[in-house]
Design a protein around this motif. Structure first.
Motif, PDB file in Angstrom:
ATOM      1  N   HIS A   1     -13.420  -7.252 -16.659  1.00 11.62           N
ATOM      2  CA  HIS A   1     -13.117  -6.054 -15.812  1.00 11.62           C
ATOM      3  C   HIS A   1     -12.514  -5.628 -14.716  1.00 11.62           C
ATOM      4  CE1 HIS A   1     -16.988  -6.061 -14.310  1.00 11.62           C
ATOM      5  NE2 HIS A   1     -16.547  -5.563 -13.316  1.00 11.62           N
ATOM      6  N   ILE A   2     -12.162  -6.389 -14.128  1.00 12.87           N
ATOM      7  CA  ILE A   2     -11.570  -6.745 -12.886  1.00 12.87           C
ATOM      8  C   ILE A   2     -10.217  -7.353 -12.681  1.00 12.87           C
ATOM      9  CG2 ILE A   2     -11.328  -7.804 -10.325  1.00 12.87           C
ATOM     10  CD1 ILE A   2     -14.637  -7.973 -10.785  1.00 12.87           C
ATOM     11  N   SER A   3      -9.623  -6.795 -12.931  1.00 13.55           N
ATOM     12  CA  SER A   3      -7.850  -7.173 -12.660  1.00 13.55           C
ATOM     13  C   SER A   3      -7.521  -8.658 -11.575  1.00 13.55           C
ATOM     14  CB  SER A   3      -6.577  -6.315 -12.449  1.00 13.55           C
ATOM     15  OG  SER A   3      -6.692  -5.217 -13.173  1.00 13.55           O
ATOM     16  N   ARG A   4      -6.186  -9.302 -12.167  1.00 15.34           N
ATOM     17  CA  ARG A   4      -6.081 -10.832 -11.300  1.00 15.34           C
ATOM     18  C   ARG A   4      -5.332 -10.332 -10.028  1.00 15.34           C
ATOM     19  NH1 ARG A   4      -2.458 -11.009 -15.758  1.00 15.34           N
ATOM     20  NH2 ARG A   4      -3.416 -12.370 -17.349  1.00 15.34           N
ATOM     21  N   GLU A   5      -5.030  -9.619  -9.919  1.00 14.76           N
ATOM     22  CA  GLU A   5      -4.490  -8.796  -8.060  1.00 14.76           C
ATOM     23  C   GLU A   5      -5.540  -7.399  -8.593  1.00 14.76           C
ATOM     24  OE1 GLU A   5      -0.399  -9.706  -7.319  1.00 14.76           O
ATOM     25  OE2 GLU A   5      -1.330 -11.935  -6.993  1.00 14.76           O
ATOM     26  N   HIS A   6      -6.090  -7.241  -8.155  1.00 13.26           N
ATOM     27  CA  HIS A   6      -6.975  -5.472  -8.582  1.00 13.26           C
ATOM     28  C   HIS A   6      -6.746  -4.411  -6.954  1.00 13.26           C
ATOM     29  CE1 HIS A   6      -9.825  -2.889 -10.567  1.00 13.26           C
ATOM     30  NE2 HIS A   6     -10.839  -2.880  -9.540  1.00 13.26           N
ATOM     31  N   ALA A   7      -7.140  -4.934  -6.300  1.00  8.18           N
ATOM     32  CA  ALA A   7      -6.855  -3.832  -5.019  1.00  8.18           C
ATOM     33  C   ALA A   7      -6.126  -4.815  -3.461  1.00  8.18           C
ATOM     34  CB  ALA A   7      -7.998  -3.202  -4.712  1.00  8.18           C
ATOM     35  N   LEU A   8      -5.920  -3.751  -2.442  1.00 13.20           N
ATOM     36  CA  LEU A   8      -5.244  -4.744  -1.043  1.00 13.20           C
ATOM     37  C   LEU A   8      -6.007  -3.792  -0.256  1.00 13.20           C
ATOM     38  CD1 LEU A   8      -1.332  -4.556  -2.343  1.00 13.20           C
ATOM     39  CD2 LEU A   8      -2.687  -7.016  -2.196  1.00 13.20           C
ATOM     40  N   ILE A   9      -6.383  -4.489   0.500  1.00 12.83           N
ATOM     41  CA  ILE A   9      -6.550  -3.708   1.886  1.00 12.83           C
ATOM     42  C   ILE A   9      -5.742  -3.751   3.030  1.00 12.83           C
ATOM     43  CG2 ILE A   9      -8.745  -3.691   2.993  1.00 12.83           C
ATOM     44  CD1 ILE A   9     -10.772  -3.936   0.917  1.00 12.83           C
ATOM     45  N   VAL A  10      -5.857  -3.018   3.423  1.00 12.73           N
ATOM     46  CA  VAL A  10      -4.519  -2.815   5.207  1.00 12.73           C
ATOM     47  C   VAL A  10      -5.109  -1.748   5.754  1.00 12.73           C
ATOM     48  CG1 VAL A  10      -2.418  -3.060   3.470  1.00 12.73           C
ATOM     49  CG2 VAL A  10      -3.170  -1.708   4.126  1.00 12.73           C
ATOM     50  N   HIS A  11      -4.587  -2.259   7.318  1.00  9.39           N
ATOM     51  CA  HIS A  11      -4.658  -1.663   8.453  1.00  9.39           C
ATOM     52  C   HIS A  11      -3.562  -1.180   8.627  1.00  9.39           C
ATOM     53  CE1 HIS A  11      -6.050  -1.028  12.789  1.00  9.39           C
ATOM     54  NE2 HIS A  11      -6.736  -0.885  12.164  1.00  9.39           N
ATOM     55  N   ARG A  12      -3.518   0.499   8.339  1.00 12.28           N
ATOM     56  CA  ARG A  12      -2.430   0.944   8.791  1.00 12.28           C
ATOM     57  C   ARG A  12      -3.082   2.446   9.434  1.00 12.28           C
ATOM     58  NH1 ARG A  12      -0.106   2.859   3.500  1.00 12.28           N
ATOM     59  NH2 ARG A  12      -2.010   3.945   3.533  1.00 12.28           N
ATOM     60  N   ASP A  13      -1.754   2.771  11.024  1.00 10.26           N
ATOM     61  CA  ASP A  13      -2.358   4.259  11.394  1.00 10.26           C
ATOM     62  C   ASP A  13      -3.747   3.944  12.442  1.00 10.26           C
ATOM     63  OD1 ASP A  13       0.308   4.452  11.078  1.00 10.26           O
ATOM     64  OD2 ASP A  13      -0.030   6.129   8.980  1.00 10.26           O
ATOM     65  N   GLY A  14      -4.432   2.772  12.368  1.00 11.01           N
ATOM     66  CA  GLY A  14      -5.617   2.483  13.226  1.00 11.01           C
ATOM     67  C   GLY A  14      -6.987   3.106  12.180  1.00 11.01           C
ATOM     68  N   GLN A  15      -6.265   2.147  11.063  1.00 10.05           N
ATOM     69  CA  GLN A  15      -7.716   2.925   9.500  1.00 10.05           C
ATOM     70  C   GLN A  15      -7.354   1.842   8.727  1.00 10.05           C
ATOM     71  OE1 GLN A  15      -6.515   7.034   7.997  1.00 10.05           O
ATOM     72  NE2 GLN A  15      -7.842   7.687   9.555  1.00 10.05           N
ATOM     73  N   PHE A  16      -8.381   2.039   7.813  1.00 11.39           N
ATOM     74  CA  PHE A  16      -9.047   0.554   6.718  1.00 11.39           C
ATOM     75  C   PHE A  16      -8.404   0.876   5.534  1.00 11.39           C
ATOM     76  CE2 PHE A  16     -10.252  -2.625   9.991  1.00 11.39           C
ATOM     77  CZ  PHE A  16      -9.639  -3.662  10.017  1.00 11.39           C
ATOM     78  N   VAL A  17      -7.403   0.906   4.934  1.00 13.38           N
ATOM     79  CA  VAL A  17      -7.332   1.629   3.526  1.00 13.38           C
ATOM     80  C   VAL A  17      -7.297   0.611   2.541  1.00 13.38           C
ATOM     81  CG1 VAL A  17      -5.210   2.795   2.821  1.00 13.38           C
ATOM     82  CG2 VAL A  17      -5.058   3.210   4.766  1.00 13.38           C
ATOM     83  N   LEU A  18      -7.590   1.988   1.203  1.00 10.26           N
ATOM     84  CA  LEU A  18      -7.505   0.361   0.023  1.00 10.26           C
ATOM     85  C   LEU A  18      -6.919   1.008  -0.679  1.00 10.26           C
ATOM     86  CD1 LEU A  18      -9.974  -1.357  -2.203  1.00 10.26           C
ATOM     87  CD2 LEU A  18      -9.942   1.257  -3.089  1.00 10.26           C
ATOM     88  N   LEU A  19      -5.699   0.040  -1.405  1.00 15.34           N
ATOM     89  CA  LEU A  19      -4.840   0.518  -2.096  1.00 15.34           C
ATOM     90  C   LEU A  19      -5.092  -0.579  -3.682  1.00 15.34           C
ATOM     91  CD1 LEU A  19      -1.829  -1.172   0.284  1.00 15.34           C
ATOM     92  CD2 LEU A  19      -2.722   1.394  -0.178  1.00 15.34           C
TER      93      LEU A  19
END
Length: 172
Positions: free
Chosen positions: A99-117
């Motif tokens: 049920h998990i995609s091959r490339e499911h989600a990304l985590i980046v650090h942007r504007d001083g916060q960690f963001v889940l894409l």
């Protein structure tokens, strides 16, 4: 007084729950037993230092800890490339479930916060520090404090494959 017989090992009730703070206030994310040469000289094994490594966040800057099963992953804010989660072997965190995609989600650090894409078909469920659960589908969510990520399924249906996250701020 130690009541063990000579050569007997200590028995512990279970594995410790990571992360936790030791008596010096440092975060412990894995077993830090000192490796000693088995020949009995008391000298550390070659290539092993008996001085503890500095904590990963001591260099200044935010960081993110991710826990999945027995794996503990440190994601520094200075990381240039995004942190990738999915079932593909080339991902930084691999969770081999259908049920998990091959490339499911990304985590980046942007504007001083960690963001889940999220870039998946089934979405990602994020439980924040307040306990509220939010579904992110083809969007983004800011990770604050600590909580859980569930890739592809609601938190209650994805017990063994939950990802615990903890955002740390730099020491002043």
């Amino acid at each position: 007084m130690d009541t063990r017989r000579r050569g007997e090992r200590r028995r512990y009730r279970g594995r410790p729950v990571y992360p936790f703070r030791d008596r010096h206030g440092e975060w412990v994310t894995q077993n830090r037993r000192r490796l000693v040469d088995r020949r009995g000289s008391g000298v550390p094994a070659p290539g092993v230092s008996d001085t503890p490594a500095p904590p990963p966040h001591a260099g200044g800057g935010d960081s993110l800890l991710l826990h999945h099963r027995d794996a503990v992953i440190h994601v520094p804010a200075q990381r240039r490339e995004p942190f990738l989660m999915g079932r593909r072997r080339s991902c930084d965190l691999v969770i081999p479930q259908g049920h998990i995609s091959r490339e499911h989600a990304l985590i980046v650090h942007r504007d001083g916060q960690f963001v889940l894409l999220d870039q998946s078909l089934n979405g990602t469920f994020v439980q924040g520090p307040g306990g509220e659960v939010r579904r992110v589908h083809a969007g983004e969510a800011v990770l604050q404090g600590s909580g859980y990520l569930s890739l592809g399924r609601p938190l209650g249906e994805n017990g063994e494959d939950l990802v615990y996250f903890y955002c740390r701020t730099a020491l002043s």
